[in-house]
Design an enzyme around this catalytic site. Structure first.
Site, short mmCIF file in Angstrom:
data_model
loop_
_atom_site.label_atom_id
_atom_site.label_comp_id
_atom_site.label_asym_id
_atom_site.label_seq_id
_atom_site.Cartn_x
_atom_site.Cartn_y
_atom_site.Cartn_z
N LYS A 1 0.82 -1.22 0.00
CA LYS A 1 0.00 0.00 0.00
C LYS A 1 0.85 1.26 0.00
O LYS A 1 0.80 2.08 0.93
CB LYS A 1 -0.98 0.00 1.18
CG LYS A 1 -1.97 -1.15 1.11
CD LYS A 1 -3.07 -1.06 2.14
CE LYS A 1 -4.06 -2.20 2.01
NZ LYS A 1 -3.48 -3.53 2.30
N ALA B 1 -13.24 -13.79 5.92
CA ALA B 1 -13.15 -13.41 7.34
C ALA B 1 -13.87 -12.10 7.65
O ALA B 1 -14.33 -11.89 8.77
CB ALA B 1 -11.68 -13.31 7.75
#
Ligand code: 3DU
Length: 226
Positions: free
Chosen positions: A70, A176
């Site tokens: 990122k 998740a």
């Protein structure tokens, strides 16, 4: 990436963050069912750049190798990071866009494919999500290969598909974080990024196969796979 998707009949990218076992063994388990793997900072910090390089060398050509650090620095530093990411053997990299300057970064010679974050999966990403349209425009104007869109926010995935019909959309957050495998494809994403559901499973191979099978079933029913 698209060739692998075609040959494997899969839209799964497995996120490698906290990998509990020897990474190579884990990746071999999921290789048949995944188009690629995404390597995050926890992986780099735990296993080191040499292990990342070896992973890329081992699976080059059989998996799309996506680097997810990122990146969000000033353009010359991001350009240097991308050069080193390429040297490690990655095919693509995820970059932030909010810091500005992606246009100059995108012209760097022999860079990896670039995927820009235009919104995130967690509820608190209000500031980023509020600028989703401008960030998407910046990414498209800079000629990025794709966008990273949140599977937890299908309305944003739909809007991204509409705004960027030709871009490759990667959707993390499946498993998740709540959304079911195939749901982001239904909303218009091209690939789903799945981490803990597979990596933390006692049987990663079966978990990856189950994700791939659900993707096929849901996408076929909705006739959405491009
Ligand atoms: O929640 P999971 O374990 O399936 O992992 C999701 C991965 O996707 C993880 O590597 C995370 O860094 C990445 N990701 C998001 O979860 C949400 C985003 O908006 C962007 C990336």
């Amino acid at each position: 990436m698209w060739e692998l998707a075609e040959s494997k009949g899969s839209r799964l990218i497995v996120a490698l963050d906290s990998v509990p076992v020897e990474p190579r063994e884990l990746v071999e388990e999921v290789e048949e069912y995944a188009v690629g793997v995404k390597v995050g900072l926890p992986f780099l910090l735990r296993w080191g750049p040499q292990a990342v390089k070896e992973l890329c060398e081992t699976f080059r050509g059989t998996l799309y190798l996506l680097c997810d650090f990122k990146l969000a620095d000033i353009p010359p530093v991001v350009a240097e990071e991308l050069k080193l990411i390429r040297e490690l053997g990655f095919d693509g990299a995820i970059v932030h866009l909010f810091q500005g300057g992606i246009e100059s970064v995108s012209t760097v010679a022999s860079r990896p494919d670039l995927f820009g974050l235009v919104a995130m999966t967690h509820q608190e990403s209000r500031l980023l999500d509020a600028h989703f349209e401008e960030l998407t425009r910046e990414a498209l104007e800079a000629g990025l290969e794709g966008l990273v869109v949140p599977a937890t926010k299908p309305e944003i995935v739909k809007a991204a598909r509409k705004a960027a019909p030709g871009a490759t959309l990667l959707a993390p957050g499946v498993g998740a974080q709540g959304p079911k495998p195939g749901s982001a494809l239904e909303a218009g994403a091209d690939f789903e990024i799945v981490g803990r559901l597979i990596v933390a499973s006692s049987d990663p191979r079966s978990a990856a196969r189950a994700v791939r099978d659900s993707q096929r079933a849901r996408a076929n029913a909705a006739r959405v796979m491009r």
